[in-house]
Structures are given as C-alpha cells and as structure tokens.
Design a protein around this motif. Sequence first.
Motif, PDB file in Angstrom:
ATOM      1  N   MET A  38       0.845  -1.197   0.000  1.00 17.06           N
ATOM      2  CA  MET A  38       0.000   0.000   0.000  1.00 17.06           C
ATOM      3  C   MET A  38       0.874   1.238   0.000  1.00 17.06           C
ATOM      4  O   MET A  38       1.937   1.253   0.579  1.00 17.06           O
ATOM      5  CB  MET A  38      -0.884   0.018   1.243  1.00 17.06           C
ATOM      6  N   ARG A  91       1.750   5.248   0.726  1.00 11.39           N
ATOM      7  CA  ARG A  91       1.479   6.188   1.792  1.00 11.39           C
ATOM      8  C   ARG A  91       2.440   7.357   1.651  1.00 11.39           C
ATOM      9  O   ARG A  91       3.636   7.175   1.781  1.00 11.39           O
ATOM     10  CB  ARG A  91       1.712   5.469   3.104  1.00 11.39           C
ATOM     11  N   ARG A 117      -0.854  14.481  13.375  1.00 12.37           N
ATOM     12  CA  ARG A 117      -2.255  14.182  13.677  1.00 12.37           C
ATOM     13  C   ARG A 117      -2.703  14.883  14.946  1.00 12.37           C
ATOM     14  O   ARG A 117      -2.118  15.818  15.364  1.00 12.37           O
ATOM     15  CB  ARG A 117      -2.386  12.681  13.862  1.00 12.37           C
ATOM     16  N   VAL A 174       3.709  -9.577  13.205  1.00 12.35           N
ATOM     17  CA  VAL A 174       2.575  -8.696  13.510  1.00 12.35           C
ATOM     18  C   VAL A 174       2.378  -8.611  15.023  1.00 12.35           C
ATOM     19  O   VAL A 174       2.243  -7.520  15.589  1.00 12.35           O
ATOM     20  CB  VAL A 174       1.284  -9.224  12.827  1.00 12.35           C
ATOM     21  N   LYS A 196       5.057  -6.622  16.868  1.00 12.12           N
ATOM     22  CA  LYS A 196       4.877  -5.182  16.705  1.00 12.12           C
ATOM     23  C   LYS A 196       3.786  -4.663  17.648  1.00 12.12           C
ATOM     24  O   LYS A 196       3.928  -3.614  18.267  1.00 12.12           O
ATOM     25  CB  LYS A 196       4.529  -4.838  15.253  1.00 12.12           C
ATOM     26  N   LEU A 246      -6.238  -1.278  18.229  1.00 12.91           N
ATOM     27  CA  LEU A 246      -5.015  -0.831  17.572  1.00 12.91           C
ATOM     28  C   LEU A 246      -5.054   0.674  17.310  1.00 12.91           C
ATOM     29  O   LEU A 246      -4.044   1.364  17.462  1.00 12.91           O
ATOM     30  CB  LEU A 246      -4.789  -1.576  16.250  1.00 12.91           C
ATOM     31  N   ASP A 303       1.533   6.446  12.416  1.00 13.18           N
ATOM     32  CA  ASP A 303       1.290   5.463  11.362  1.00 13.18           C
ATOM     33  C   ASP A 303       1.228   4.041  11.893  1.00 13.18           C
ATOM     34  O   ASP A 303       1.378   3.081  11.147  1.00 13.18           O
ATOM     35  CB  ASP A 303       2.413   5.536  10.311  1.00 13.18           C
ATOM     36  N   PHE A 304       1.012   3.925  13.187  1.00 17.12           N
ATOM     37  CA  PHE A 304       1.075   2.592  13.792  1.00 17.12           C
ATOM     38  C   PHE A 304       0.131   1.597  13.116  1.00 17.12           C
ATOM     39  O   PHE A 304       0.534   0.501  12.740  1.00 17.12           O
ATOM     40  CB  PHE A 304       0.776   2.678  15.290  1.00 17.12           C
ATOM     41  N   PHE A 336      -1.342   1.703  10.218  1.00 14.20           N
ATOM     42  CA  PHE A 336      -0.924   1.469   8.837  1.00 14.20           C
ATOM     43  C   PHE A 336       0.246   0.492   8.781  1.00 14.20           C
ATOM     44  O   PHE A 336       0.283  -0.428   7.958  1.00 14.20           O
ATOM     45  CB  PHE A 336      -0.548   2.796   8.184  1.00 14.20           C
ATOM     46  N   GLU A 337       1.204   0.666   9.684  1.00 16.67           N
ATOM     47  CA  GLU A 337       2.397  -0.204   9.681  1.00 16.67           C
ATOM     48  C   GLU A 337       2.033  -1.644  10.038  1.00 16.67           C
ATOM     49  O   GLU A 337       2.496  -2.594   9.386  1.00 16.67           O
ATOM     50  CB  GLU A 337       3.442   0.332  10.675  1.00 16.67           C
ATOM     51  N   VAL A 338       1.202  -1.794  11.047  1.00 12.91           N
ATOM     52  CA  VAL A 338       0.827  -3.159  11.447  1.00 12.91           C
ATOM     53  C   VAL A 338       0.041  -3.837  10.330  1.00 12.91           C
ATOM     54  O   VAL A 338       0.281  -5.001   9.995  1.00 12.91           O
ATOM     55  CB  VAL A 338      -0.035  -3.162  12.730  1.00 12.91           C
ATOM     56  N   VAL A 339      -0.896  -3.084   9.758  1.00 17.51           N
ATOM     57  CA  VAL A 339      -1.719  -3.641   8.679  1.00 17.51           C
ATOM     58  C   VAL A 339      -0.845  -4.020   7.477  1.00 17.51           C
ATOM     59  O   VAL A 339      -1.046  -5.059   6.855  1.00 17.51           O
ATOM     60  CB  VAL A 339      -2.830  -2.643   8.302  1.00 17.51           C
ATOM     61  N   SER A 340       0.127  -3.180   7.175  1.00 17.80           N
ATOM     62  CA  SER A 340       1.038  -3.491   6.062  1.00 17.80           C
ATOM     63  C   SER A 340       1.822  -4.768   6.327  1.00 17.80           C
ATOM     64  O   SER A 340       1.986  -5.611   5.436  1.00 17.80           O
ATOM     65  CB  SER A 340       2.026  -2.352   5.828  1.00 17.80           C
ATOM     66  N   LEU A 341       2.291  -4.916   7.558  1.00 10.49           N
ATOM     67  CA  LEU A 341       3.004  -6.143   7.931  1.00 10.49           C
ATOM     68  C   LEU A 341       2.099  -7.347   7.739  1.00 10.49           C
ATOM     69  O   LEU A 341       2.520  -8.398   7.242  1.00 10.49           O
ATOM     70  CB  LEU A 341       3.414  -6.097   9.406  1.00 10.49           C
ATOM     71  N   PHE A 342       0.845  -7.155   8.157  1.00 11.65           N
ATOM     72  CA  PHE A 342      -0.126  -8.239   8.035  1.00 11.65           C
ATOM     73  C   PHE A 342      -0.301  -8.654   6.577  1.00 11.65           C
ATOM     74  O   PHE A 342      -0.296  -9.856   6.258  1.00 11.65           O
ATOM     75  CB  PHE A 342      -1.469  -7.813   8.632  1.00 11.65           C
ATOM     76  N   PHE A 343      -0.445  -7.686   5.693  1.00  6.80           N
ATOM     77  CA  PHE A 343      -0.672  -8.039   4.292  1.00  6.80           C
ATOM     78  C   PHE A 343       0.565  -8.665   3.651  1.00  6.80           C
ATOM     79  O   PHE A 343       0.453  -9.577   2.827  1.00  6.80           O
ATOM     80  CB  PHE A 343      -1.217  -6.855   3.499  1.00  6.80           C
TER      81      PHE A 343
END
Lengths: 242, 154
Positions: A1, A3, A9, A40, A43, B33, B43-44, B46-53
């Motif tokens: 993805m 970014r 934020r 995962v 982390k 999360l 970006d936590f 986003f980072e975890v989800v990216s690792l997952f994918f």
Amino acid sequence: MERSAVLSRRSMPEEVGGFDLSPVQSEEAAHVLAVDDSLVDRKVIERLLKIFSCKVTAVDSGRRALQLLGLDEDRTSAGFDVKGLKVDLIITDYCMPGMNGYELLKKIKESSTFRQTPVVIMSSEHILARIERCLEEGAEDFIVKPVKLSDVKRLRDYMTREDRDGNESRGINKRKLGDACDVSPSLSSPPPPPPPPSNSSSPPSNSSSLPSISSSPSSRSAPSSPTSLDSPTRRLKASSCD
Amino acid sequence: MDVGQLQRQFIDYTASLFREEWRGFLDDQFTQLRKLQDENNPDFVFEVVSLFFDDSEKLVNNMAKALEQPTVEFKQVDAHVHQFKGSSSSIGAHRVKNVCVAFRSFCEQQNIDGCKRCLQQLKHEYSLLKSKLETLFRLEQQIMAAGGSIPMVE
C-alpha cells in the motif's frame, strides 16, 4: 500500500484508551522481554508495552530469548561468561515452532537467575489444560490473544507491586480457573482442540498430554488457589474461540 | 470537500466495516489498535496492517503450494492457517479470521476439497479487506491534508 508523508495528527492524548499513562513508579523503566514468532504480534505487543513506558526487547524464538538471558546451554557450556539481560517481565507466545512457550517457561523457572522473574504466556487458543499447566509451572498469568490494552495494564500492575514489595506476587494474581469458559466449538459438532502447531519435524515434547485432556472439553477442574481478581480467561468471546 | 464532510465520510465508512457483527470486516481489535496510535506513532495502524498483508501473501502462497503436493501434509497446511488466524485476529480482521477457523477444521478432517475452497475464500476475503483498508487510509490522508484530525470511531 502506498502512503505519502503524513501531517501531524491529533495532539498527544494524556490518556490512551482511557488508561492513565503515568510512568511506572520505579526509577528505571521496566524492561520486558517479549517472545513471539509472529512479526505482527511482536509489533503490537511492543507498542502496547511502550505505551506503559516499558523498555522492550522483542525476539522471535525461545532459543533467542534464552541466548539473551544467558541461559542458552550451548553458549554457557562453551565457557562464555554471558551476562544475561536484566528483565523485569518475560511475555511469551505459547505456540512457536521449535521451543514453545511452555518449554521456555520451564527453562526460565529452572534457572537460578531468572526463576523469580514473572513470566506471562499468551495464546490464541483457549485450552483450559494448557492454561493450568502453565500456571502450575509458575507462569504469572495467561493472556488469551489478541492482546489488548487492558491485558497489558494488568501486567504493569505486577511489576509495580513487585518493585514496591520486593515480593513475588504470584499468589495474588492466580486466576480463578473455575470461572473459565470451556473451549467453545466453532462447528456444530465439537472438534477436539487442535494440538499446538509446530514444524512438522519437531513437535513439542509435551504435546502428547494434550489430546487426552482436551478431548473432554467440558471438564472444569479448578486449581486449589482461586482468587476473585479479574481473570484473563473471562475475556473469552464466543466468536473468537476455536 | 471540506474537512467536516471528509470526517463524516470517514466515520460512515469505518462504521460500515464493523457493521453486522458476525459478518463485519473488522472487529474490536482493530479499534484497540487505533487507540495505540498517537502523535509520536501516527502510522502505527498502517504499519501493522502493512506487515499483516505482507505476511498474508507469503502464508497464502505457502498454503497453495502445500495443497498442490501429490501427498498433502495437512499438518503443514494447518500450521500456516494457524499463523494466519493469529495475525488476522491481532489486527481485527474478523471475516478473514473466521475463514481460517473453518479452514483449520477442514485440515483436521483432511478434507482436501474443503481446504481448497477455504483457500479461495481466504484469498477473496483478504483482498477485499485490503481494498477496504486502503480506502480507509486514503480517507485519513485526505482529512489530514485538509488540516483536520481523524475522528475516533467506536
């Protein structure tokens, strides 16, 4: 993805998820050794612990954890003066290829240096016999995955209490296993809970005891030291059981 | 679109992902999360989800290979599914996780057709989730680019 760079934020909340983030009472931040083969999960657990101001070392195997603790037999037998890491808490996944969390727990409890260090086991599988076995072996607590903020907050309480009292707080936090729910079958006919997965060539040595115990999922033998404190096993949600 | 509209869109879209509890794309763990994100770790998720994918790609490929063998090693397939179930549970990928649960029981039954069907379903669910989350992250970027903050949707 993809970014692109993000703008700053919302401002830093004083609380995260409704929890007080005031630092742990001891002078140094607590150091936690986290062991999990899943990237995962490493982390996530690392972030969860850091929110509570812990220093975290995250490793991907029991073997690696033992090396860091200076408990790896190969290293010590070679005559290395391995000064192990100073840790205040060890949190480990149960199902890992090679050495599982239970085996790691045993090795830690067998060592003179680390037997007083609280060890917490995490598992996605809610198997009563497994939980009992880990607690009997000396685990401080057992967390059913996925790990949440409230789970880690409870862990922080152990470390704080121990810092203040200098005593082992194990007895206080024993789970009231009699309240635990059974493994809820996901199908209409309950399958036996699956054995802990591992590399097909080297199953954990203690797995032979699991099938016979867990083939009767309705058995609920509670241990003899119940407390009324918040039980991790109460967090069971029907939809997330195997 | 102004920030307010973007934020409302974000809230609606997020809510839609959680809707119909038993069929929701996401469950409470995803909300957990989100709570771990802050100014210093923007970006936590986003980072975890990216690792997952990334992880998912590998696991799905491993499962496919294992199921193509002349003699299928169901224990090996199950080990991959178990891993996938774990990481999908950790990010709150509710539907993906449920497919993994069904998949594991087919592995136990050594039902190759059931396993293959689950693998297809898994691929479908996780690419669906991926595109949903990409949309969500894009909405977030738009909000921030417009100077707004990300609403917390519970």
